[in-house]
Scaffold this active site. Structure first.
Site, PDB file in Angstrom:
ATOM      1  N   LYS A  97     -30.711 -34.493-130.988  1.00  0.00           N
ATOM      2  CA  LYS A  97     -30.113 -34.725-129.663  1.00  0.00           C
ATOM      3  C   LYS A  97     -31.197 -34.964-128.620  1.00  0.00           C
ATOM      4  O   LYS A  97     -31.139 -35.934-127.870  1.00  0.00           O
ATOM      5  CB  LYS A  97     -29.289 -33.513-129.235  1.00  0.00           C
ATOM      6  CG  LYS A  97     -28.894 -33.490-127.750  1.00  0.00           C
ATOM      7  CD  LYS A  97     -28.043 -32.318-127.375  1.00  0.00           C
ATOM      8  CE  LYS A  97     -28.804 -31.127-126.906  1.00  0.00           C
ATOM      9  NZ  LYS A  97     -29.305 -31.184-125.520  1.00  0.00           N
ATOM     10  N   ASN A  98     -32.203 -34.091-128.595  1.00  0.00           N
ATOM     11  CA  ASN A  98     -33.192 -34.167-127.508  1.00  0.00           C
ATOM     12  C   ASN A  98     -34.214 -35.269-127.712  1.00  0.00           C
ATOM     13  O   ASN A  98     -35.018 -35.541-126.829  1.00  0.00           O
ATOM     14  CB  ASN A  98     -33.863 -32.803-127.309  1.00  0.00           C
ATOM     15  CG  ASN A  98     -32.877 -31.801-126.726  1.00  0.00           C
ATOM     16  OD1 ASN A  98     -31.778 -32.167-126.327  1.00  0.00           O
ATOM     17  ND2 ASN A  98     -33.262 -30.538-126.717  1.00  0.00           N
TER      18      ASN A  98
ATOM     19  N   ARG B 201     -26.103 -32.892-117.293  1.00  0.00           N
ATOM     20  CA  ARG B 201     -27.170 -32.979-116.293  1.00  0.00           C
ATOM     21  C   ARG B 201     -28.367 -33.734-116.823  1.00  0.00           C
ATOM     22  O   ARG B 201     -29.143 -34.289-116.048  1.00  0.00           O
ATOM     23  CB  ARG B 201     -27.561 -31.604-115.792  1.00  0.00           C
ATOM     24  CG  ARG B 201     -28.127 -30.700-116.842  1.00  0.00           C
ATOM     25  CD  ARG B 201     -28.604 -29.394-116.272  1.00  0.00           C
ATOM     26  NE  ARG B 201     -29.359 -29.534-115.055  1.00  0.00           N
ATOM     27  CZ  ARG B 201     -30.617 -29.952-114.984  1.00  0.00           C
ATOM     28  NH1 ARG B 201     -31.221 -30.339-116.085  1.00  0.00           N
ATOM     29  NH2 ARG B 201     -31.239 -30.059-113.837  1.00  0.00           N
TER      30      ARG B 201
ATOM     31  N   CYS C 116     -26.921 -25.170-114.443  1.00  0.00           N
ATOM     32  CA  CYS C 116     -25.910 -24.900-115.471  1.00  0.00           C
ATOM     33  C   CYS C 116     -26.060 -23.428-115.857  1.00  0.00           C
ATOM     34  O   CYS C 116     -26.832 -22.688-115.262  1.00  0.00           O
ATOM     35  CB  CYS C 116     -26.105 -25.829-116.666  1.00  0.00           C
ATOM     36  SG  CYS C 116     -27.645 -25.531-117.486  1.00  0.00           S
TER      37      CYS C 116
ATOM     38  N   ARG D 159     -32.358 -25.093-112.866  1.00  0.00           N
ATOM     39  CA  ARG D 159     -32.858 -26.371-113.402  1.00  0.00           C
ATOM     40  C   ARG D 159     -33.060 -27.427-112.305  1.00  0.00           C
ATOM     41  O   ARG D 159     -32.434 -28.477-112.303  1.00  0.00           O
ATOM     42  CB  ARG D 159     -31.940 -26.878-114.497  1.00  0.00           C
ATOM     43  CG  ARG D 159     -31.786 -25.870-115.624  1.00  0.00           C
ATOM     44  CD  ARG D 159     -30.917 -26.355-116.740  1.00  0.00           C
ATOM     45  NE  ARG D 159     -31.649 -27.289-117.616  1.00  0.00           N
ATOM     46  CZ  ARG D 159     -31.098 -27.797-118.715  1.00  0.00           C
ATOM     47  NH1 ARG D 159     -29.855 -27.513-119.035  1.00  0.00           N
ATOM     48  NH2 ARG D 159     -31.795 -28.634-119.470  1.00  0.00           N
ATOM     49  N   PRO D 160     -33.937 -27.134-111.346  1.00  0.00           N
ATOM     50  CA  PRO D 160     -34.228 -28.105-110.278  1.00  0.00           C
ATOM     51  C   PRO D 160     -34.888 -29.361-110.845  1.00  0.00           C
ATOM     52  O   PRO D 160     -35.316 -29.379-112.014  1.00  0.00           O
ATOM     53  CB  PRO D 160     -35.194 -27.350-109.371  1.00  0.00           C
ATOM     54  CG  PRO D 160     -35.803 -26.295-110.223  1.00  0.00           C
ATOM     55  CD  PRO D 160     -34.745 -25.924-111.239  1.00  0.00           C
ATOM     56  N   ILE D 161     -34.973 -30.416-110.028  1.00  0.00           N
ATOM     57  CA  ILE D 161     -35.655 -31.648-110.496  1.00  0.00           C
ATOM     58  C   ILE D 161     -36.752 -32.058-109.520  1.00  0.00           C
ATOM     59  O   ILE D 161     -37.096 -33.237-109.407  1.00  0.00           O
ATOM     60  CB  ILE D 161     -34.636 -32.796-110.700  1.00  0.00           C
ATOM     61  CG1 ILE D 161     -33.869 -33.105-109.409  1.00  0.00           C
ATOM     62  CG2 ILE D 161     -33.680 -32.501-111.846  1.00  0.00           C
ATOM     63  CD1 ILE D 161     -33.045 -34.398-109.494  1.00  0.00           C
ATOM     64  N   ASP D 162     -37.334 -31.065-108.840  1.00  0.00           N
ATOM     65  CA  ASP D 162     -38.390 -31.371-107.859  1.00  0.00           C
ATOM     66  C   ASP D 162     -39.597 -32.062-108.493  1.00  0.00           C
ATOM     67  O   ASP D 162     -40.206 -32.954-107.882  1.00  0.00           O
ATOM     68  CB  ASP D 162     -38.817 -30.105-107.122  1.00  0.00           C
ATOM     69  CG  ASP D 162     -39.143 -28.949-108.072  1.00  0.00           C
ATOM     70  OD1 ASP D 162     -38.464 -28.813-109.103  1.00  0.00           O
ATOM     71  OD2 ASP D 162     -40.096 -28.212-107.791  1.00  0.00           O
TER      72      ASP D 162
ATOM     73  N   ASP E 161     -34.980 -22.891-126.968  1.00  0.00           N
ATOM     74  CA  ASP E 161     -33.692 -23.318-127.544  1.00  0.00           C
ATOM     75  C   ASP E 161     -33.341 -22.558-128.819  1.00  0.00           C
ATOM     76  O   ASP E 161     -32.254 -22.739-129.348  1.00  0.00           O
ATOM     77  CB  ASP E 161     -33.709 -24.830-127.853  1.00  0.00           C
ATOM     78  CG  ASP E 161     -33.718 -25.630-126.577  1.00  0.00           C
ATOM     79  OD1 ASP E 161     -33.918 -26.863-126.666  1.00  0.00           O
ATOM     80  OD2 ASP E 161     -33.565 -25.049-125.502  1.00  0.00           O
TER      81      ASP E 161
ATOM     82  N   ILE F 109     -38.718 -19.477-119.982  1.00  0.00           N
ATOM     83  CA  ILE F 109     -38.418 -20.841-119.540  1.00  0.00           C
ATOM     84  C   ILE F 109     -37.196 -20.920-118.627  1.00  0.00           C
ATOM     85  O   ILE F 109     -37.269 -21.494-117.538  1.00  0.00           O
ATOM     86  CB  ILE F 109     -38.229 -21.775-120.762  1.00  0.00           C
ATOM     87  CG1 ILE F 109     -39.390 -21.647-121.747  1.00  0.00           C
ATOM     88  CG2 ILE F 109     -38.007 -23.211-120.299  1.00  0.00           C
ATOM     89  CD1 ILE F 109     -40.726 -22.161-121.227  1.00  0.00           C
TER      90      ILE F 109
ATOM     91  N   ARG G 139     -21.600 -30.394-128.154  1.00  0.00           N
ATOM     92  CA  ARG G 139     -22.479 -31.241-127.342  1.00  0.00           C
ATOM     93  C   ARG G 139     -23.752 -31.560-128.130  1.00  0.00           C
ATOM     94  O   ARG G 139     -24.373 -32.600-127.926  1.00  0.00           O
ATOM     95  CB  ARG G 139     -22.867 -30.541-126.036  1.00  0.00           C
ATOM     96  CG  ARG G 139     -21.722 -30.372-125.070  1.00  0.00           C
ATOM     97  CD  ARG G 139     -22.192 -29.914-123.728  1.00  0.00           C
ATOM     98  NE  ARG G 139     -23.286 -30.757-123.246  1.00  0.00           N
ATOM     99  CZ  ARG G 139     -23.889 -30.568-122.066  1.00  0.00           C
ATOM    100  NH1 ARG G 139     -23.520 -29.588-121.287  1.00  0.00           N
ATOM    101  NH2 ARG G 139     -24.871 -31.364-121.676  1.00  0.00           N
TER     102      ARG G 139
END
Ligand code: EPZ
Length: 417
Positions: free
Chosen positions: A22-23, A92, A116, A121-124, A305, A327, A397
């Site tokens: 998936k990743n 996301r 989530c 889980r920011p995206i800065d 994970d 994490i 998912r």
């Protein structure tokens, strides 16, 4: 309401082939936007996140269709750089399209992806990097609008080796003007996979897998056929399941190369593990030994994970174990469900102390995110009696068909629609 039903305490024995990753495929599907032609992606897993990504690619004008286990993407008629909100809310990780759309169309408009269950889980890091690459970033009413006259290569230092930020910077750099260096880049196997795919399509990327990645901008990427690797976390999940139930299993289609830290922990628990180029054999019997200390870290450290799945196995260890989740601050949300089995788990901030118990009892539990849901299945396989797990779509998912795979190993498990 669909649910998964498990009758536990059965050893797992047999062979199972591991699905595509998936990743790995999600960033590769985003990268198809940079390919001026057709991409054929082999070994693509049939999972909800891939179906979601297909919907996004179609919504922006691409043609996508399955050819057996391969996905074919044609981006020739891409006609918008606005990613529909409905899909961003569902997944996301659709933010991974930002770098690719900037590279291809010099603009992207996307809803701010909320956090989530596992964290804010920011995206800065992503947005800061784009701004350093001649991209203007505006945020208003929950929308992020990025535009540029042309992406310019630059030196980008990441405060943390973020997987998604590393991937987005690579995608924005491939067709950029000049060279980009990413310092303190993520080293996950999925980064290596994305760069292998892009280089095969004509990109010039060096250093993937190290903490310094260099990308020289090129004019275009040509059509390509690519085979995705197998999913290391799906494989790790099944290894953990055997460690918890006892038995002997062969996982095919994957080697142990990118699972070394997990395999070290499983061996410390008392499992015997052999591996080759494309198989892993695990044998386990009796209760697992405790692990005094596990800290989740960026690759090649212990993968976050796999944290919930290993916690489930340690619930029946012959002593006390400690896990530190470094994490994601929300990755202990699932523990309240794991405790329903009769587990003894104490959370103190980022630390979880698990005191093993001689047996667990099946119960009714609710998945609230992907890996936590998989961990509840492992607990159900280990527990006495019946376990009912609701909200299986969280698991679907990332897992093509976890019931099919575990049933193949002898588990008494079924999905009830
Ligand atoms: C990827 O998420 C994976 N998802 C995750 O797998 C995985 O857990 C994670 O990498 C770590 O390995 C996909 O590949 C689709 P990060 P990502 O950016 O990219 C902080 C699964 O179960 N951060 O490396 O979102 C962030 O809050 C999923 O398959 C910032 O602060 O992970 C987190 O604490 C779950 N600012 C840490 O970095 C940013 O701009 C690591 O996040 C970006 C990240």
């Amino acid at each position: 309401m669909a649910y998964i039903e498990i009758v536990g305490e059965k050893q797992l024995n047999g062979e199972v082939n591991i699905q595509g990753s998936k990743n790995a495929v999600l960033p590769v599907l985003a990268a198809t936007v940079l390919v001026n032609g057709i991409t054929k992606l082999n070994h693509c897993p049939r999972i909800l996140d891939v179906y979601n990504m297909i919907k996004i690619l179609e919504a922006i004008g691409c043609t996508v269709y399955w050819e057996k286990a391969s996905l074919v993407v044609n981006t020739a008629r891409l006609n918008t750089s606005t990613v529909p909100e409905v899909y961003v809310k569902m997944m996301r990780s659709s933010i991974i399209l930002m770098g690719a759309l900037l590279g291809r169309t010099h603009s992207v408009t996307i809803t701010y992806p909320g956090g989530c269950t596992i964290g804010a889980r920011p995206i800065d890091f992503h947005l800061g990097a784009f701004q350093d690459m001649n991209v203007s970033v505006e945020e208003e009413d929950g929308l992020i609008k990025c535009t540029t006259a042309g992406v310019k290569g630059n030196d980008i230092f990441l405060k943390f080796p973020s997987v998604g930020a590393t991937e987005n910077i690579i995608l924005a750099s491939v067709l950029a003007d000049g060279k980009t260096s990413i310092l303190n880049a993520a080293r996950e196997p999925e980064i290596l996979e994305l760069c292998k795919f892009l280089n095969a399509a004509g990109a010039k990327i060096f250093g993937a897998g190290s903490e310094r990645i260099e990308i020289e901008g090129v004019d275009y990427l040509h059509s390509i056929e690519y085979t995705a690797s197998s999913d290391r976390i799906v494989a790790g999940t099944y290894l953990a399941a055997v460690a918890g139930t006892g038995g002997e299993a062969v996982l095919t289609g994957i080697g142990s190369g990118c699972l070394q830290t997990l395999i070290k922990v499983l061996r410390e628990m008392g499992c015997s593990i052999l591996s080759g180029e494309d198989y892993i054999i695990i044998a386990s019997s009796g209760r697992p030994k405790p692990i005094p200390f596990i800290r989740t870290m960026p690759y090649p450290g212990f993968p976050t994970d796999m944290q919930s799945q290993i916690m489930s196995v340690l619930m029946m260890a012959t002593g006390t174990s400690k896990i530190v989740e470094e994490i994601f601050e929300g990755r202990y949300q699932n523990v309240k469900e794991q405790i329903k089995f009769g587990a003894d788990i104490r959370i103190e901030g980022r630390e979880a102390v698990i005191t093993g118990v001689p047996s667990l009892t099946g119960c009714e539990v609710y998945a609230s995110e992907l890996r936590g849901g998989a961990a509840l299945i492992i607990a159900g396989l280990m527990a006495k009696g019946k376990t009912t797990l609701y909200n299986p779509y969280f698991i679907e998912r990332g897992y093509e068909d976890i019931c099919r795979d575990l049933k193949q190993l002898g588990a008494d498990i079924r999905r009830v629609s």
